[in-house]
Design an enzyme around this catalytic site. Structure first.
Site, PDB file in Angstrom:
ATOM      1  N   SER A 129       0.836  -1.201   0.000  1.00 22.44           N
ATOM      2  CA  SER A 129       0.000   0.000   0.000  1.00 22.44           C
ATOM      3  C   SER A 129       0.867   1.246   0.000  1.00 22.44           C
ATOM      4  O   SER A 129       1.945   1.277   0.581  1.00 22.44           O
ATOM      5  CB  SER A 129      -0.912   0.020   1.230  1.00 22.44           C
ATOM      6  N   LYS A 183      -4.361  -6.418   3.844  1.00 24.76           N
ATOM      7  CA  LYS A 183      -4.441  -5.352   2.838  1.00 24.76           C
ATOM      8  C   LYS A 183      -5.888  -5.093   2.429  1.00 24.76           C
ATOM      9  O   LYS A 183      -6.284  -3.946   2.183  1.00 24.76           O
ATOM     10  CB  LYS A 183      -3.607  -5.745   1.606  1.00 24.76           C
ATOM     11  N   HIS A 186      -7.372  -3.030   5.110  1.00 25.66           N
ATOM     12  CA  HIS A 186      -6.768  -1.696   4.940  1.00 25.66           C
ATOM     13  C   HIS A 186      -7.551  -0.898   3.902  1.00 25.66           C
ATOM     14  O   HIS A 186      -7.895   0.268   4.113  1.00 25.66           O
ATOM     15  CB  HIS A 186      -5.310  -1.844   4.506  1.00 25.66           C
ATOM     16  N   ASN A 187      -7.837  -1.526   2.770  1.00 25.85           N
ATOM     17  CA  ASN A 187      -8.524  -0.810   1.698  1.00 25.85           C
ATOM     18  C   ASN A 187      -9.955  -0.464   2.072  1.00 25.85           C
ATOM     19  O   ASN A 187     -10.473   0.587   1.683  1.00 25.85           O
ATOM     20  CB  ASN A 187      -8.481  -1.630   0.415  1.00 25.85           C
ATOM     21  N   GLU A 190      -9.707   2.467   4.188  1.00 19.97           N
ATOM     22  CA  GLU A 190      -9.387   3.586   3.293  1.00 19.97           C
ATOM     23  C   GLU A 190     -10.655   4.163   2.661  1.00 19.97           C
ATOM     24  O   GLU A 190     -10.842   5.394   2.628  1.00 19.97           O
ATOM     25  CB  GLU A 190      -8.429   3.096   2.212  1.00 19.97           C
TER      26      GLU A 190
END
Length: 469
Positions: A129, A183, A186-187, A190
């Site tokens: 990222s 991840k 995480h996204n 986000e």
């Protein structure tokens, strides 16, 4: 080719992320053999690499790539998620030795990574990222797969990762698809973080009548405090930017239709699959989907009118909005880490929650000052919902009234704030000792004889109404 001239690592896929990651690896002293499906891109890339050109080996075929690497070989795939990854894995395995390693560093679905890792050959799935800038100068890296395979390439990955106070933002998360799972969440976070910032922008623009430069000043001010983060920093920059063609604020000439690559949707799907609330992330995904319905939204405005009422700046201040965003962000991350805990259990991992927060402190899109406090809270009170940890419970006591005021005033003025609203609803449910689900249990028993639990006796019970209503 002599051993000294062989590559330390290979990389396939010279798109934006792959090209920048290659330059990052080369700049850190490692020799990289590169291949790209469109072979003309290889020569152009190396020609434009400047002083790093000597660290690069162009390979027009996979056979040449394999021949250009030191043994045991390691090859990074930076290609789009999906079947193309499987195609490259199959082609590489036919050329590689049994102990050669393939590393998928794209935005893969972690279920695919679990499947690929189950084959038994050396394989890592790593989440990367930080976008173009991060790939070039230091991303956040989340590793998944056998620990010994991670250790094999860790010197390279840690060297190219972002640095936070001397610690590399590159960590092994667990077996199989653990890195890509982290991840994925995480996204999702986000998506939610961006949506909540956009909602405060909407309140300032449409509720307060503020101009982009004024909003930029607010974002820049917020970036000096608790909300200091990469997303807040760039929100200030884009709000202040002027279009060189029209000399108008860039925000005023950008179409209000946001794209997505689907990783946030994967987060929402996984949360639903595991029965874990991720309502703030789900609201952000839905908001992006709704943004795509531009013509439909314009029809709705023609039928019902635009948001009719301005927001009284005395009833809702900039400071109130700031606190609302702080509270909403805590809810979002609390849900994200709860989802990670559920994914960890469902897949037999032991995801290192404090280390996840630490690896996100630099390099990645959601990097922020608050993550340092989250890492500390997760370390001190493991297994505790982040919003219940001592530090963040105290912060929520200070900010939840302002979140409530913001959601209330936005709703009263017809201004959409779906993610902030979802965060408030999550907060209220999570502090309600007796919810309304008793009625739902009764309804299910009434029409389907599903039974219900009693507060004064164990086991399943049925009501006096009978079944099949």
């Amino acid at each position: 080719m002599s051993e000294n001239n062989l590559g330390d690592i290979g990389l396939i896929g010279l798109g934006t992320m792959g090209a920048n990651l290659t330059l990052n690896i080369a700049e850190n002293g490692f020799k990289v053999a590169v291949h790209n499906r469109t072979t003309s891109r290889i020569g152009d890339f190396i020609a434009g690499a400047g002083s790093l050109r000597e660290q690069l080996i162009g390979c027009e075929t996979l056979e040449a790539l394999i021949g250009a690497l030191k043994k045991p070989r390691s090859v990074i795939l930076m290609v789009p998620a999906g079947p193309i990854v499987d195609d490259y894995i199959s082609a590489l395995r036919a050329l590689m030795d049994a102990d050669d390693l393939i590393i998928d560093a794209g935005n893969a679905n972690f279920h695919d990574t679990n499947r690929r890792a189950a084959g038994g050959e050396p394989f890592l799935g790593i989440g990367v990222s930080g976008g173009e800038e991060g790939a070039r100068h230091g991303p956040s890296i989340m590793g998944g797969g056998p620990r010994d395979q991670w250790n094999r390439v860790a010197p390279i990955l840690e060297a190219i990762a972002a640095d936070y106070e001397g610690a590399p933002c590159a960590t092994w998360m667990g077996e199989g698809g653990a890195g890509h799972a982290v991840k994925t969440v995480h996204n999702g976070i986000e998506y939610a973080d961006m949506q909540m910032i956009a909602e405060t922008y909407g309140i300032m623009r449409d509720g307060f009548g503020m101009q982009p430069q004024q909003i930029a000043d607010v974002f820049n001010q917020w970036n000096q405090g608790v909300l200091k983060s990469y997303l807040m920093e760039i929100s200030g920059q884009v709000s202040a930017a002027i279009d060189p063609q029209t000399h108008r604020p860039v925000l005023d000439i950008i179409l209000d239709r946001a794209g997505q690559k689907g990783t946030g949707r994967w987060t929402a799907i996984e949360a639903q699959h595991l029965g874990v609330p991720a309502s703030v992330i789900e609201a952000a995904v839905a908001a992006r989907n709704l943004s795509a319905q531009l013509d439909t939204r314009k029809t709705g405005e023609d039928i019902f009118g635009a948001a009719p009422l301005p927001v009284d700046p005395e009833a809702l201040t900039i400071g109130t909005l700031e606190n609302a965003l702080i509270a909403g962000k805590i809810m979002c991350y609390a849900q994200g880490f709860e989802l990670l805990a559920a994914m960890s259990g469902a897949n037999g991992w032991s995801l290192p929650m404090p280390d996840i927060a630490r690896v996100w402190r630099e390099g990645c899109i959601i990097r922020s000052t608050m993550l340092n406090d989250m890492a500390t809270a997760l370390q001190k009170q493991p297994g505790v919902n982040l919003m219940f940890s001592d530090f963040f419970a105290s912060r929520l006591r200070e900010t939840q009234d302002d979140l409530r005021a913001t959601v209330s005033k936005a709703a009263g003025s017809g201004l959409p704030a779906p993610a902030l609203s979802a965060g408030l609803s999550y907060f209220d449910i999570m502090r309600t000792g007796r919810s309304t689900a008793n009625l739902i249990q009764a309804q299910r028993d009434f029409f389907g004889a599903h039974g219900f639990e009693r507060i004064d006796a164990d086991g399943a019970h049925h009501g006096p109404w009978g079944a099949g209503g």
